[in-house]
Design an enzyme around this catalytic site. Structure first.
Site, PDB file in Angstrom:
ATOM      1  N   GLN A 128     -34.098  12.981 -12.870  1.00 46.42           N
ATOM      2  CA  GLN A 128     -32.977  12.630 -11.988  1.00 46.42           C
ATOM      3  C   GLN A 128     -33.383  11.658 -10.888  1.00 46.42           C
ATOM      4  O   GLN A 128     -32.554  10.891 -10.389  1.00 46.42           O
ATOM      5  CB  GLN A 128     -32.391  13.893 -11.330  1.00 46.42           C
ATOM      6  CG  GLN A 128     -31.671  14.810 -12.282  1.00 46.42           C
ATOM      7  CD  GLN A 128     -30.373  14.234 -12.801  1.00 46.42           C
ATOM      8  OE1 GLN A 128     -29.734  13.397 -12.185  1.00 46.42           O
ATOM      9  NE2 GLN A 128     -29.968  14.699 -13.962  1.00 46.42           N
TER      10      GLN A 128
ATOM     11  N   CYS B 163     -25.995  20.802 -19.311  1.00 46.65           N
ATOM     12  CA  CYS B 163     -26.751  21.677 -20.217  1.00 46.65           C
ATOM     13  C   CYS B 163     -26.250  23.105 -20.158  1.00 46.65           C
ATOM     14  O   CYS B 163     -26.518  23.896 -21.059  1.00 46.65           O
ATOM     15  CB  CYS B 163     -28.222  21.659 -19.875  1.00 46.65           C
ATOM     16  SG  CYS B 163     -28.755  20.107 -19.215  1.00 46.65           S
TER      17      CYS B 163
ATOM     18  N   GLY C 258     -36.323  13.174 -22.194  1.00 51.51           N
ATOM     19  CA  GLY C 258     -36.888  13.840 -21.020  1.00 51.51           C
ATOM     20  C   GLY C 258     -37.370  15.242 -21.356  1.00 51.51           C
ATOM     21  O   GLY C 258     -38.420  15.690 -20.877  1.00 51.51           O
ATOM     22  N   SER C 259     -36.617  15.932 -22.204  1.00 54.10           N
ATOM     23  CA  SER C 259     -37.000  17.293 -22.584  1.00 54.10           C
ATOM     24  C   SER C 259     -38.350  17.302 -23.295  1.00 54.10           C
ATOM     25  O   SER C 259     -39.185  18.168 -23.042  1.00 54.10           O
ATOM     26  CB  SER C 259     -35.937  17.918 -23.503  1.00 54.10           C
ATOM     27  OG  SER C 259     -34.690  17.980 -22.840  1.00 54.10           O
TER      28      SER C 259
ATOM     29  N   SER D 277     -36.386   9.790 -18.334  1.00 56.06           N
ATOM     30  CA  SER D 277     -35.523   9.703 -19.517  1.00 56.06           C
ATOM     31  C   SER D 277     -34.633   8.464 -19.459  1.00 56.06           C
ATOM     32  O   SER D 277     -34.123   8.108 -18.387  1.00 56.06           O
ATOM     33  CB  SER D 277     -34.662  10.972 -19.595  1.00 56.06           C
ATOM     34  OG  SER D 277     -33.702  10.845 -20.624  1.00 56.06           O
TER      35      SER D 277
ATOM     36  N   THR E 125     -43.701   6.880 -36.229  1.00 60.13           N
ATOM     37  CA  THR E 125     -43.432   5.450 -36.054  1.00 60.13           C
ATOM     38  C   THR E 125     -42.511   5.262 -34.854  1.00 60.13           C
ATOM     39  O   THR E 125     -41.505   5.959 -34.720  1.00 60.13           O
ATOM     40  CB  THR E 125     -42.799   4.874 -37.334  1.00 60.13           C
ATOM     41  OG1 THR E 125     -43.714   5.105 -38.402  1.00 60.13           O
ATOM     42  CG2 THR E 125     -42.532   3.382 -37.200  1.00 60.13           C
TER      43      THR E 125
ATOM     44  N   ASN F 293     -30.944  18.347 -10.520  1.00 60.97           N
ATOM     45  CA  ASN F 293     -29.814  17.740 -11.203  1.00 60.97           C
ATOM     46  C   ASN F 293     -28.467  18.318 -10.791  1.00 60.97           C
ATOM     47  O   ASN F 293     -27.442  17.700 -10.998  1.00 60.97           O
ATOM     48  CB  ASN F 293     -29.994  17.863 -12.723  1.00 60.97           C
ATOM     49  CG  ASN F 293     -30.426  19.249 -13.158  1.00 60.97           C
ATOM     50  OD1 ASN F 293     -31.383  19.813 -12.615  1.00 60.97           O
ATOM     51  ND2 ASN F 293     -29.725  19.807 -14.113  1.00 60.97           N
TER      52      ASN F 293
HETATM   53  C1  LIG Z   1     -31.328  15.329 -18.238  1.00 56.78           C
HETATM   54  C2  LIG Z   1     -32.527  16.016 -17.680  1.00 56.78           C
HETATM   55  C3  LIG Z   1     -33.607  16.377 -18.507  1.00 56.78           C
HETATM   56  C4  LIG Z   1     -33.574  16.180 -20.008  1.00 56.78           C
HETATM   57  O1  LIG Z   1     -33.586  14.833 -20.377  1.00 56.78           O
HETATM   58  P1  LIG Z   1     -33.085  14.489 -21.889  1.00 56.78           P
HETATM   59  O2  LIG Z   1     -33.494  13.066 -22.075  1.00 56.78           O
HETATM   60  O3  LIG Z   1     -31.613  14.683 -21.890  1.00 56.78           O
HETATM   61  O4  LIG Z   1     -33.800  15.422 -22.783  1.00 56.78           O
HETATM   62  C5  LIG Z   1     -34.700  16.974 -17.936  1.00 56.78           C
HETATM   63  N1  LIG Z   1     -34.753  17.215 -16.610  1.00 56.78           N
HETATM   64  C6  LIG Z   1     -33.747  16.892 -15.790  1.00 56.78           C
HETATM   65  C7  LIG Z   1     -33.870  17.156 -14.334  1.00 56.78           C
HETATM   66  C8  LIG Z   1     -32.593  16.288 -16.302  1.00 56.78           C
HETATM   67  O5  LIG Z   1     -31.588  15.986 -15.485  1.00 56.78           O
END
Ligand SMILES: *Cc1c(COP(=O)(O)O)cnc(C)c1O
Length: 399
Positions: free
Chosen positions: A179, A345, A71-72, A199, A237, A151
């Site tokens: 989320q 985090c 997600g990041s 994610s 890849t 989150n």
């Molecule tokens: C967990 C989260 C992310 C990051 O996702 P990852 O796959 O852990 O990098 C980004 N935004 C929100 C709102 C999240 O809860």
């Protein structure tokens, strides 16, 4: 004692069906998806099938889905990819004060490169200030990025209103839906979303896989340069097994969405009402009014619509003013309970949560917050145990 897990916004447990779907691609189907021979082609087919499944979860077209490592990375790609592509047009970006660090810190990095960021205020429940959004837009605004759901406090933002404001001014709209995805219905076409991050590990899939939806016609700069994978937008890849896992998790999330919403809302509403009944000196963080779905709408079998929801179904966040959040967490851990004070985090960070600060909580209140995020594995017995433990800890503290 096996641990009771109430931190499903930090991550979720991978579903056995998801792991099973992934296994062949970790063992036998090891071909490179870019190769012409049979095992390569079979890996390629698996990726394209997963792309369809992820697209279906948010009503996108498969060719609008780009796989990323998390997600990041999706958030970084959206923010920086649009910023770099549109440098000539402008250097102004609007986000909110309660974004995930992946958005906030991408913006900090862009600020160091000369971009200008507006951080929108939110109200006491975490809803972005739409008036401020409108007045913040300038001729050089190139992107608005507001998270779909928060989150920490579960606030679901008015996404359709935000996308309308953006599009009236011809500005691209991105949303971090990490989320929201798999927890509430998302339709990128109906909500007129241009870009969206999701994610795998937040939707009972594997860690280390994400996706970025980019509406056809929107151009962005690639952050990882190399081969032609993901239409040249994300070289490397492909992580075939994880992509397959995300696809499978998306299918399951879509099929079970209504049941998921109802079940998590039920657990959460019960927890909230029992905490309010039994524990003194508490403050709710996040939206109060619509704790869950409008049940009459479900009864009438109408389609579930995000407009009826203002808070994520599984999210509960209280500040217990009689005890410091980290002390409460440690004592809960000793009783076999995993929960969170703010977000995963920011644990280990002595600063109070930026989200709780943005909704106006004083430092002490912010530092006594306990975030409980329910998941599909939790039972009502688990919730009763959790409530009993919190009550016991607080009674002992006040003795
Ligand atoms: C967990 C989260 C992310 C990051 O996702 P990852 O796959 O852990 O990098 C980004 N935004 C929100 C709102 C999240 O809860």
């Amino acid at each position: 004692m096996s641990s009771l897990y109430f931190d499903n916004s930090a991550t979720t447990r991978i579903k056995p069906e998801v792991l099973e779907a992934m296994m062949p691609y970790l063992k036998l189907e090891y071909g490179n998806p870019s190769s012409m021979y049979t095992i390569g082609r079979s890996a390629k087919r698996a990726i394209e099938n997963a792309r369809i499944n992820v697209a279906n979860l948010i009503n996108a077209n498969p060719n609008e889905i780009y796989f990323t490592s998390c997600g990041s990375e999706s958030d970084n790609t959206a923010l920086k990819g649009i910023a770099y592509k549109n440098r000539e047009k402008g250097n102004h970006i609007i986000i909110s004060k309660i974004e995930h660090p992946a958005i906030l810190n991408s913006c900090k990095a862009l600020e160091r490169e000369g971009f200008e960021i507006t951080y929108l205020n939110v109200d006491e429940e975490g809803f972005v200030d739409l008036n401020q959004l409108e007045t913040s837009i300038k001729n050089n605004t190139i992107l608005i990025s507001i998270m779909f759901a928060n989150n920490e406090i579960g606030t679901i933002e008015p996404i359709k209103s935000i996308s309308k404001i953006a599009h009236n001014k011809g500005i691209i709209f991105h949303t971090d839906a990490v989320q929201a995805c798999g927890n509430i219905p998302i339709d990128v076409k109906e909500l007129e979303i241009d870009m969206l991050s999701l994610s795998g590990h937040k939707i009972y899939g594997p860690k280390g896989i994400g996706a970025l939806y980019v509406k056809n016609g929107i151009e962005f700069e690639s952050l990882i340069n190399g081969g032609h994978q993901e239409k040249g937008k994300r070289a490397g890849t492909e992580n075939v097994a994880e992509i397959v896992g995300l696809g499978k998790a998306s299918v399951i999330a879509k099929q079970g969405l209504n049941t998921h919403i109802r079940y998590l809302s039920m657990l959460r509403d019960y927890y909230v009402s029992e905490i309010e009944r039994r524990i003194p000196n508490i403050v709710i963080n996040g939206p109060r009014n619509k704790w869950g779905l409008d049940n009459s709408l479900i009864a009438k079998n109408k389609t579930l619509n995000q407009n009826y929801l203002q808070r994520l179904p599984g999210n509960a966040n209280f500040s217990f003013l009689d005890i410091e959040g980290n002390t409460l967490l440690l004592k809960l851990d000793q009783m076999g309970i995993s929960a969170s004070s703010a977000s995963a985090c920011s644990s280990g960070n002595p600063e109070p949560s930026h989200v709780l600060t943005a909704i106006g909580r004083e430092e002490a209140t912010a530092k006594s917050a306990l975030r409980i995020t329910f998941g599909e594995d939790n039972t009502i017995d688990d919730v009763n145990y959790l409530i009993n433990c919190i009550e016991k800890i607080i009674l002992e503290t006040n003795k």
